[in-house]
Design a protein around this motif. Structure first.
Motif, PDB file in Angstrom:
ATOM      1  N   ARG A  13       0.829  -1.211   0.000  1.00  0.00           N
ATOM      2  CA  ARG A  13       0.000   0.000   0.000  1.00  0.00           C
ATOM      3  C   ARG A  13       0.859   1.255   0.000  1.00  0.00           C
ATOM      4  O   ARG A  13       0.585   2.207  -0.749  1.00  0.00           O
ATOM      5  N   ILE A  14       1.910   1.285   0.811  1.00  0.00           N
ATOM      6  CA  ILE A  14       2.776   2.462   0.864  1.00  0.00           C
ATOM      7  C   ILE A  14       3.506   2.663  -0.463  1.00  0.00           C
ATOM      8  O   ILE A  14       3.599   3.781  -0.978  1.00  0.00           O
ATOM      9  N   SER A  15       4.004   1.584  -1.058  1.00  0.00           N
ATOM     10  CA  SER A  15       4.734   1.700  -2.326  1.00  0.00           C
ATOM     11  C   SER A  15       3.820   2.177  -3.449  1.00  0.00           C
ATOM     12  O   SER A  15       4.207   3.038  -4.251  1.00  0.00           O
ATOM     13  N   ILE A  16       2.597   1.620  -3.528  1.00  0.00           N
ATOM     14  CA  ILE A  16       1.656   2.058  -4.561  1.00  0.00           C
ATOM     15  C   ILE A  16       1.253   3.507  -4.326  1.00  0.00           C
ATOM     16  O   ILE A  16       1.146   4.301  -5.278  1.00  0.00           O
ATOM     17  N   LEU A  17       1.040   3.880  -3.065  1.00  0.00           N
ATOM     18  CA  LEU A  17       0.659   5.259  -2.752  1.00  0.00           C
ATOM     19  C   LEU A  17       1.750   6.230  -3.177  1.00  0.00           C
ATOM     20  O   LEU A  17       1.471   7.272  -3.787  1.00  0.00           O
ATOM     21  N   ILE A  18       2.989   5.898  -2.878  1.00  0.00           N
ATOM     22  CA  ILE A  18       4.102   6.763  -3.278  1.00  0.00           C
ATOM     23  C   ILE A  18       4.176   6.865  -4.795  1.00  0.00           C
ATOM     24  O   ILE A  18       4.324   7.954  -5.363  1.00  0.00           O
ATOM     25  N   GLY A  19       4.056   5.720  -5.491  1.00  0.00           N
ATOM     26  CA  GLY A  19       4.148   5.730  -6.946  1.00  0.00           C
ATOM     27  C   GLY A  19       3.050   6.539  -7.608  1.00  0.00           C
ATOM     28  O   GLY A  19       3.315   7.343  -8.511  1.00  0.00           O
ATOM     29  N   VAL A  20       1.805   6.352  -7.170  1.00  0.00           N
ATOM     30  CA  VAL A  20       0.679   7.038  -7.803  1.00  0.00           C
ATOM     31  C   VAL A  20       0.734   8.537  -7.542  1.00  0.00           C
ATOM     32  O   VAL A  20       0.523   9.359  -8.453  1.00  0.00           O
ATOM     33  N   ILE A  21       1.033   8.931  -6.311  1.00  0.00           N
ATOM     34  CA  ILE A  21       1.074  10.362  -5.985  1.00  0.00           C
ATOM     35  C   ILE A  21       2.215  11.050  -6.730  1.00  0.00           C
ATOM     36  O   ILE A  21       2.029  12.109  -7.355  1.00  0.00           O
ATOM     37  N   VAL A  22       3.404  10.464  -6.684  1.00  0.00           N
ATOM     38  CA  VAL A  22       4.553  11.076  -7.360  1.00  0.00           C
ATOM     39  C   VAL A  22       4.346  11.076  -8.873  1.00  0.00           C
ATOM     40  O   VAL A  22       4.594  12.085  -9.552  1.00  0.00           O
ATOM     41  N   GLY A  23       3.860   9.956  -9.431  1.00  0.00           N
ATOM     42  CA  GLY A  23       3.627   9.890 -10.869  1.00  0.00           C
ATOM     43  C   GLY A  23       2.582  10.890 -11.335  1.00  0.00           C
ATOM     44  O   GLY A  23       2.767  11.558 -12.359  1.00  0.00           O
ATOM     45  N   PHE A  31       2.795   9.158 -17.071  1.00  0.00           N
ATOM     46  CA  PHE A  31       2.221   8.824 -15.763  1.00  0.00           C
ATOM     47  C   PHE A  31       2.570   7.394 -15.369  1.00  0.00           C
ATOM     48  O   PHE A  31       3.023   7.142 -14.244  1.00  0.00           O
ATOM     49  N   THR A  32       2.380   6.444 -16.276  1.00  0.00           N
ATOM     50  CA  THR A  32       2.712   5.059 -15.961  1.00  0.00           C
ATOM     51  C   THR A  32       4.215   4.899 -15.745  1.00  0.00           C
ATOM     52  O   THR A  32       4.647   4.161 -14.847  1.00  0.00           O
ATOM     53  N   GLY A  70       8.865   4.491 -11.997  1.00  0.00           N
ATOM     54  CA  GLY A  70      10.107   5.098 -11.526  1.00  0.00           C
ATOM     55  C   GLY A  70      10.055   5.433 -10.047  1.00  0.00           C
ATOM     56  O   GLY A  70      11.052   5.254  -9.327  1.00  0.00           O
ATOM     57  N   ALA A  71       8.903   5.919  -9.563  1.00  0.00           N
ATOM     58  CA  ALA A  71       8.780   6.264  -8.151  1.00  0.00           C
ATOM     59  C   ALA A  71       8.838   5.019  -7.269  1.00  0.00           C
ATOM     60  O   ALA A  71       9.459   5.030  -6.200  1.00  0.00           O
ATOM     61  N   VAL A  72       8.199   3.933  -7.709  1.00  0.00           N
ATOM     62  CA  VAL A  72       8.244   2.685  -6.946  1.00  0.00           C
ATOM     63  C   VAL A  72       9.669   2.155  -6.872  1.00  0.00           C
ATOM     64  O   VAL A  72      10.154   1.755  -5.798  1.00  0.00           O
ATOM     65  N   LEU A  73      10.360   2.152  -8.008  1.00  0.00           N
ATOM     66  CA  LEU A  73      11.739   1.673  -8.020  1.00  0.00           C
ATOM     67  C   LEU A  73      12.652   2.571  -7.196  1.00  0.00           C
ATOM     68  O   LEU A  73      13.575   2.081  -6.515  1.00  0.00           O
ATOM     69  N   ALA A  74      12.417   3.884  -7.245  1.00  0.00           N
ATOM     70  CA  ALA A  74      13.236   4.806  -6.444  1.00  0.00           C
ATOM     71  C   ALA A  74      12.996   4.579  -4.954  1.00  0.00           C
ATOM     72  O   ALA A  74      13.949   4.592  -4.157  1.00  0.00           O
ATOM     73  N   GLU A  75      11.742   4.370  -4.585  1.00  0.00           N
ATOM     74  CA  GLU A  75      11.437   4.088  -3.172  1.00  0.00           C
ATOM     75  C   GLU A  75      12.126   2.819  -2.707  1.00  0.00           C
ATOM     76  O   GLU A  75      12.706   2.772  -1.614  1.00  0.00           O
ATOM     77  N   VAL A  76      12.056   1.767  -3.532  1.00  0.00           N
ATOM     78  CA  VAL A  76      12.701   0.501  -3.175  1.00  0.00           C
ATOM     79  C   VAL A  76      14.211   0.689  -3.060  1.00  0.00           C
ATOM     80  O   VAL A  76      14.846   0.186  -2.115  1.00  0.00           O
ATOM     81  N   ALA A  77      14.806   1.421  -4.000  1.00  0.00           N
ATOM     82  CA  ALA A  77      16.254   1.616  -3.988  1.00  0.00           C
ATOM     83  C   ALA A  77      16.690   2.426  -2.769  1.00  0.00           C
ATOM     84  O   ALA A  77      17.649   2.045  -2.076  1.00  0.00           O
ATOM     85  N   PHE A  78      16.017   3.546  -2.502  1.00  0.00           N
ATOM     86  CA  PHE A  78      16.408   4.379  -1.364  1.00  0.00           C
ATOM     87  C   PHE A  78      16.181   3.664  -0.038  1.00  0.00           C
ATOM     88  O   PHE A  78      17.002   3.755   0.875  1.00  0.00           O
ATOM     89  N   SER A  79      15.044   2.969   0.081  1.00  0.00           N
ATOM     90  CA  SER A  79      14.774   2.234   1.320  1.00  0.00           C
ATOM     91  C   SER A  79      15.736   1.066   1.495  1.00  0.00           C
ATOM     92  O   SER A  79      16.095   0.702   2.616  1.00  0.00           O
TER      93      SER A  79
END
Length: 321
Positions: A100-110, A230-231, A236-245
């Motif tokens: 849920r957190i990863s999808i939320l970050i991806g959708v909002i940032v995208g 957007f897609t 990119g946001a999901v992958l960036a979140e995974v990489a930074f975390s």
């Protein structure tokens, strides 16, 4: 009983069959997208993961904070479907929260990055001159900033003033700052060509407000680019979140994300394989489904693409007896 054939009805039917049926562009794009089985499969997987992230918590009586002292570091079992962590926390509950957190970050940032890049890029092309030069200078300066250092400072000890925000919300803000510049430059180039069109020049001569011209004439004509971006932005946001975390400068405890789960279990893959492979599989499904949808949308928006057939309208024959 003899059927009576009406010649007028037959003439009307022939006209309907022979006439050119005008189909809306959005309907054509939808038809072409739905003909692409790979893209539809990607959409189905993404919606399934989205649904799982919100209702998956009902599949287990445990939550992401409750410790089961009798099942610490245990594999999948009837009581814990995906097993438990080294601390005895149910993995299914953590995966649901992390997804849920990863999808939320991806959708909002995208979504927000596309909106910002569309407005910024169109404004640069529309106003031109000194306004374009200043905005382009700001854009180039932001592109040159090292994103990873800013993320490290903002989410680490150097960002004490921002620690009141949840770590996932802070990461959204930081990612949003660096995610829109490339698209804005591309939007600027496309909008500059649109500025030479007659309908844009006519709108300017008629005295229509500048922002209204940008909103009604420039942004809709680059809609296909924005949808595709957007897609790509969500991926990119999901992958960036995974990489930074994963490297410890993204999401912080007590918040959980797919990157946090993967990073915490990397050093113990042989001892607790389910802790590593389950969130990694979910991440692959999430990013893979977005990539499949992006390819389908690209083919659907491309009128010269023949990979998914044509979008001809079929008119059913009506028989009059």
């Amino acid at each position: 009983m003899t059927n009576i054939i009406d010649p007028i009805a037959e003439l009307d039917e022939a006209r309907v069959e022979n006439q050119d049926v005008v189909i809306a562009k959005s309907r054509i794009i939808f038809r072409r997208f739905m003909r692409n089985r790979t893209a539809v499969a990607g959409l189905f997987i993404f919606l399934a993961l989205f649904l799982f992230s919100w209702v998956g918590g009902f599949l287990t009586p445990w939550d992401k904070e409750t410790i089961d002292p009798f099942n610490i570091g245990m594999g999948p079992s009837p009581e814990h479907f995906l097993g438990t962590s080294q601390a005895g926390i149910d993995l299914l509950a953590m995966v649901v929260e992390g997804t849920r957190i990863s999808i939320l970050i991806g959708v909002i940032v995208g979504g927000l990055s596309v909106l910002i890049s569309a407005i910024y890029g169109c404004s640069m092309a529309f106003f031109g001159g000194k306004v374009d030069s200043v905005m382009l200078f700001i854009l180039e300066a932001l592109i040159m900033m090292p994103a990873i250092l800013v993320v490290a400072v903002a989410t680490g000890s150097g960002g004490d003033g921002l620690r009141a925000l949840p770590s996932w919300l802070l990461l959204i803000v930081v990612l949003l700052v660096f995610s829109w510049m490339g698209t804005a430059r591309l939007v600027r180039s496309l909008s500059m060509s649109l500025m030479q069109r007659d309908y844009v020049k006519a709108a300017k001569y008629m005295g229509i407000p500048s922002m209204k011209i940008v909103r009604r004439h420039l942004v809709p004509n680059i809609g296909s680019l924005l949808v595709l971006d957007f897609t790509r932005g969500v991926t990119g946001a999901v992958l960036a979140e995974v990489a930074f975390s994963f490297i410890g400068i993204g999401i912080k405890a007590p918040d959980i994300s797919l990157g946090v789960l993967i990073g915490q279990s990397t050093g113990q893959v042989s001892s607790f394989p389910w802790m590593f492979w389950v969130p990694l599989t979910v991440m692959f499904l999430l990013t893979g489904s977005l990539a499949m949808m992006n390819d389908g949308l690209r083919d659907a928006f491309d009128p010269s693409s023949s990979s998914i057939g044509s979008a001809k309208s079929k008119t059913a024959k009506k028989k009059t007896r």
